[in-house]
Scaffold this active site. Structure first.
Site, PDB file in Angstrom:
ATOM      1  N   LYS A  71       0.845  -1.190   0.000  1.00 53.76           N
ATOM      2  CA  LYS A  71       0.000   0.000   0.000  1.00 53.76           C
ATOM      3  C   LYS A  71       0.884   1.244   0.000  1.00 53.76           C
ATOM      4  O   LYS A  71       1.959   1.254   0.625  1.00 53.76           O
ATOM      5  CB  LYS A  71      -0.864  -0.026   1.263  1.00 53.76           C
ATOM      6  CG  LYS A  71      -1.924   1.070   1.369  1.00 53.76           C
ATOM      7  CD  LYS A  71      -2.778   0.830   2.616  1.00 53.76           C
ATOM      8  CE  LYS A  71      -3.836   1.909   2.791  1.00 53.76           C
ATOM      9  NZ  LYS A  71      -4.621   1.713   4.019  1.00 53.76           N
ATOM     10  N   SER A  73      -9.549   1.642   3.637  1.00 49.65           N
ATOM     11  CA  SER A  73      -8.814   2.432   2.671  1.00 49.65           C
ATOM     12  C   SER A  73      -7.786   1.647   1.854  1.00 49.65           C
ATOM     13  O   SER A  73      -7.166   2.200   0.947  1.00 49.65           O
ATOM     14  CB  SER A  73      -8.086   3.571   3.369  1.00 49.65           C
ATOM     15  OG  SER A  73      -7.221   3.052   4.329  1.00 49.65           O
ATOM     16  N   SER A  86      -9.494  -0.643   7.828  1.00 49.10           N
ATOM     17  CA  SER A  86      -9.021  -0.406   6.467  1.00 49.10           C
ATOM     18  C   SER A  86      -8.452  -1.592   5.728  1.00 49.10           C
ATOM     19  O   SER A  86      -8.209  -1.497   4.528  1.00 49.10           O
ATOM     20  CB  SER A  86      -7.969   0.710   6.473  1.00 49.10           C
ATOM     21  OG  SER A  86      -8.586   1.923   6.834  1.00 49.10           O
TER      22      SER A  86
END
Lengths: 160, 526
Positions: B78, B173, B197
């Protein structure tokens, strides 16, 4: 298909309210009820009425100074108002005698290293990401000049 | 069957036996990333360095000296983890062009095991959001939007409108990481989990999403959101893979003082056959308002499954669950206000041209660099931290946090081993519908079932369970005791075996495999 449209608002002063216990749903005659509750066990509180006083322009200005971030427009201010309204729900919780919790690891002794220099000498590496630099220095505009006052600043708050 | 669909263990065996080489694997993944570009899962694809790493890995395999099970395995990270020499943006203008001078500890650990870093995945700006829709590089599309399963169930308004307006979100997210794993472009991905997330997009994308116990995995190099709740998250296609990745990441890091110093030994998951000694708790507050009837039914079925297999399944209560979102809202914005203060343009990141004074330069830089969501949270956080509000909001929220954490302690002390709950309130929502409400409202709705585990620092995992009526994945969540990941993952693995979640049928991947097949010399992949 938003599932949230299905919720019903209980007018009970804003507290999350427990729904009276529902009867168990039987899947077949003689089958024992599953432990999963068939209906929501609480309701979202009704949105609280806006606080007595709206957040004053002085406080908003103060926040812009502290955060060095601006509200930009009415939506920004409205967003703060809603955030405060939302946070006010905390008042409903009884926390008498409860200590604030900083960290879930509070019962442990966390690692602290010795105060010895073990790495460094990477000036060039670190300077690579800075836009303004001179030799081994980061260059900043003059300090000690306070942010202009509200009247002189270009901020949305001026018009409010 | 296509190589990519195989889970990592099988691929490792294939690499060891020479059925496929790390370079071939890397090239295929890179090629698939290109053909699934419309998903927008990747912000940066590190093609050159990935191929180099694959070559190095290949040399080791030829000598018969692979570094371990992860050697040569393509992974994605990420974009809020620092990666040396590769741009790290957090999907924000504030860090566009920022090239990290160092690797986050978790990234370094994966590279030390020989993993091949394919690229950085898309996210909500600074990991603030639950849709992966609010980053500057645009929203991530859920691969399931293009699956046969979803297309068969959706009623297109007109043939041309169909795909373009109907695609669903990944959740967030860590949506890019979830989409990357779900679409077979990598075998594992790193995400982060502060309020859900990792688990939320895992549920929407039909992959396994593990949130480890706070303090187990190092946060050094993870750009922080909420220091007291952030953890690196692991996304994989099966529970065994998650255990392997966990094994290579967990353990004390002297660079992160919040990692515990207990010895950690990587483990292999046993194949559990007897669950009769297990006590599964069903927290009744997790039937939250808005839970879809589909997910409710699935949750019940899962409870029945455990019961019929001999486990003890009982209803328990976590009475402060309904306050966890409000509490999170205050604590998160307060910590964000502090963490975002470092972005002033002086040492790294975006810098405004404004030069009149330091303060006005900082203000202009931050106005230009941050989006509305980030700025909103910074301002709210500063409000709650004002002297006149500190006691009533920040300290109050910290007290409520203790109440939430204590709820879990009480339940686990009463003999419950694992909690079983839904992960999300409903299946993935179409993007056009998702954006109708603002980020903060969405987050308060979508994080309700995942957030409390972050409050209490407990490990939790999403296991893909079944497809919804719309043909989209639904996952269920298991929450375990602190630092008992082995037990948590063992139960999750058993459950995964029982439910046999279907594989996504993606046209792009099928087409791609066909081409790859034609160039294969040895075609035995059994």
């Amino acid at each position: 298909m938003r599932a949230l449209r299905l919720g019903r608002w209980l007018r009970a002063g804003g507290l999350p309210v427990p729904v009276p216990p529902a009867r168990a749903v039987l899947t077949a005659p003689g089958a024992s009820p599953a432990p999963v509750p068939p209906r929501p066990t609480w309701q979202r509180g009704e949105p609280r009425p806006p606080p007595q006083q709206k957040v004053t322009v002085e406080v908003l200005d103060h926040l812009e100074h502290l955060a060095l971030v601006d509200f930009r427009d009415a939506e920004g201010v409205e967003r703060l108002q809603k955030a405060i309204q939302f946070a006010d729900q905390l008042r409903d919780v009884n926390t008498d005698g409860v200590e604030p919790m900083d960290s879930v690891l509070e019962d442990r002794c966390l690692y602290l290293r010795d105060d010895d220099v073990t790495e460094g000498n990477c000036t060039n590496e670190l300077l690579k990401n800075a836009r303004e630099k001179v030799e081994e220095y980061f260059v900043a505009p003059p300090g000690n000049i306070p942010l202009p006052k509200l009247e002189e600043r270009e901020t949305f708050l001026q018009s409010s | 069957a296509a190589l990519k669909r195989r889970v990592r263990f099988q691929v490792s065996a294939a690499l060891k036996e020479g059925h496929v080489t790390p370079t071939e694997l890397c090239q295929r993944c890179l090629s698939l990333i290109k053909s699934t570009k419309f998903l927008n899962a990747y912000i940066t694809v590190a093609e050159e360095t990935a191929l180099k790493q694959a070559e190095e890995s290949e040399k080791r395999y030829r000598k018969g000296q692979p570094l371990g099970v992860l050697d040569g395995i393509p992974i994605a990270v990420k974009d809020n983890f620092n990666t040396a020499g590769i741009e790290t943006t957090c999907a924000s203008n504030m860090l566009k062009g920022y090239i990290s001078p160092y690797n986050a500890t978790v990234v370094q650990k994966l590279l030390d095991q020989g993993a091949v870093l394919l690229g950085k995945t898309n996210l909500d700006e600074f990991a603030m959001g639950s849709g992966s829709t609010d980053g500057v590089f645009g929203p991530v599309r859920n691969p399931w939007s293009y699956s046969r399963q979803y297309k068969e169930k959706s009623v297109p308004k007109s043939h041309s409108e169909d795909e373009e307006s109907n695609w669903v979100i990944t959740g967030g997210s860590s949506g890019g990481s979830a989409a990357a794993v779900s679409s077979f472009t990598c075998f594992a991905a790193l995400g982060s989990d502060t309020g859900g997330s990792t688990r939320n997009p895992a549920a929407h994308c039909g992959v396994v999403g593990l949130k480890p116990t706070y303090g187990l995995i190092s946060r050094h190099g993870l750009i922080p959101l909420v220091n007291s709740m952030d953890v690196p998250g692991i996304l994989t296609r099966c529970v065994d893979d998650a255990a392997v990745v966990l094994g290579s990441l967990a353990g004390h890091d002297p660079k992160d003082s919040t990692t515990i110093q207990d010895n950690f030994t990587p483990f292999e998951l046993p194949n559990l056959t007897d669950v009769s000694k297990l006590s599964i708790g069903i927290p009744k507050e997790y039937h939250a308002p808005g839970l879809s009837s589909e997910i409710l039914a699935l949750w019940s079925k899962a409870a029945e499954l455990f019961k019929n297999a001999g486990a003890k399944v009982i209803e328990v209560s976590l009475p402060h669950t309904c306050y966890s979102i409000v509490c999170y809202h205050v604590l998160c914005t307060a910590e964000v206000a502090s963490n975002m203060a470092r972005f002033d343009g002086l040492e790294y990141g975006h810098r405004s041209d404004m030069n009149k004074s330091t303060e006005s330069m900082y203000a202009a830089t931050r106005r230009e660099g941050f989006n509305d969501v980030v700025r909103g949270r910074i301002l709210s956080g500063n409000y709650f931290l004002l002297k006149q509000n500190y006691e009533n909001y920040f300290i109050k929220a910290q007290k409520v946090r203790r109440l939430i954490a204590n709820d879990f302690v009480k339940v686990f002390r009463s003999g419950v081993d694992i909690l079983l709950t839904p992960t999300t309130l409903c299946d993935a929502v179409p993007y056009m519908e998702f954006i109708k409400e603002d980020n903060r409202t969405r987050s308060t709705q979508d994080d309700i079932l995942t957030q409390a585990a972050n409050m209490a620092g407990l490990p939790a995992i999403n296991v893909p369970t079944a497809l919804s009526e719309r043909g989209l994945p639904i996952g269920l969540q298991f929450i375990g005791r602190s630092f008992q990941e082995k037990q948590l993952l063992t139960v999750a693995k058993w459950f995964e075996k029982q439910v046999k979640f279907p594989m996504i049928q993606l046209e792009e991947v099928k087409r791609h495999d066909h081409n790859a097949f034609q160039h294969q010399k040895s075609a035995s992949f059994s």
